[in-house]
Design a protein around this motif. Structure first.
Motif, PDB file in Angstrom:
ATOM      1  N   CYS A  30      -7.948  -0.185   9.290  1.00 60.60           N
ATOM      2  CA  CYS A  30      -6.808  -0.905   8.714  1.00 60.60           C
ATOM      3  C   CYS A  30      -6.420  -0.290   7.399  1.00 60.60           C
ATOM      4  O   CYS A  30      -7.093   0.515   6.851  1.00 60.60           O
TER       5      CYS A  30
ATOM      6  N   GLN B  84      -1.975  -5.274   8.197  1.00 60.06           N
ATOM      7  CA  GLN B  84      -2.325  -4.294   7.162  1.00 60.06           C
ATOM      8  C   GLN B  84      -1.805  -2.901   7.532  1.00 60.06           C
ATOM      9  O   GLN B  84      -1.278  -2.187   6.680  1.00 60.06           O
TER      10      GLN B  84
ATOM     11  N   ARG C 243       1.207  -5.029  -1.207  1.00 57.45           N
ATOM     12  CA  ARG C 243      -0.017  -4.856  -0.423  1.00 57.45           C
ATOM     13  C   ARG C 243      -0.770  -6.187  -0.430  1.00 57.45           C
ATOM     14  O   ARG C 243      -0.892  -6.840  -1.466  1.00 57.45           O
TER      15      ARG C 243
ATOM     16  N   GLY D 257      -4.847  -4.007   0.762  1.00 61.49           N
ATOM     17  CA  GLY D 257      -4.852  -3.378   2.080  1.00 61.49           C
ATOM     18  C   GLY D 257      -6.153  -3.534   2.839  1.00 61.49           C
ATOM     19  O   GLY D 257      -6.314  -2.977   3.920  1.00 61.49           O
ATOM     20  N   GLU D 258      -7.082  -4.312   2.318  1.00 61.97           N
ATOM     21  CA  GLU D 258      -8.423  -4.427   2.894  1.00 61.97           C
ATOM     22  C   GLU D 258      -8.681  -5.818   3.471  1.00 61.97           C
ATOM     23  O   GLU D 258      -8.100  -6.801   3.041  1.00 61.97           O
TER      24      GLU D 258
END
Length: 150
Positions: A150, A78, A95, A130-131
């Motif tokens: 992250c 990430q 992403r 992105g998580e």
């Protein structure tokens, strides 16, 4: 003979907004995704002693012997993705959403199955781009700060 079962850390990931990205630029999106897999994701999985179980078109499924290794790998991927494609406008960047679970799976030579995989996929579906959401089992096995940053 009963199927082979094992406890494994499962990382499920997919590209957020993949249909939108493909609709706008199919060949470019495919090329960029393949470059990310080749240059960042697969090397990080190997570095953390994992293996890619399969590619899913817009993502991948990986497994690790250690949930800590799975979380470290996911965080590094990430972070690495955040630094990739600085020339691409934010709304067009690739992403990943990721989910990690520690669970019992049915293991075949080229795939894994079971509720352990299903829960990792459900956690991934809940993630923002992105998580990496903290699943109950991985969070209990890892220091919480591994999930942050992250």
């Amino acid at each position: 003979m009963p199927p082979l079962r094992r406890l494994t850390a499962i990382l499920a990931a997919d590209v957020a907004g993949y249909s939108r990205l493909m609709g706008a630029d199919e060949e470019g999106t495919h090329e960029r995704l393949q470059a990310h897999l080749r240059e960042l994701i697969k090397p990080k999985i190997g570095e953390h002693r994992g293996r890619v179980v399969k590619n899913t078109g817009d993502g991948f499924l990986a497994e690790f012997a250690s949930v800590v290794d799975a979380v470290r790998c996911a965080v590094e991927v990430q972070r690495g993705m955040a630094d990739h494609e600085p020339e691409v406008p934010e709304e067009w960047r690739i992403r990943f959403r990721m989910g990690i679970n520690l669970g019992d799976v049915i293991a075949e030579e080229h795939d894994i199955f079971g509720d352990g995989v299903n829960l990792a996929a459900r956690l991934e579906a809940l993630a923002e781009p992105g998580e990496i959401p903290e699943g109950a089992v991985p969070a209990a096995q890892c220091r919480p700060e591994l999930f942050r940053n992250c």
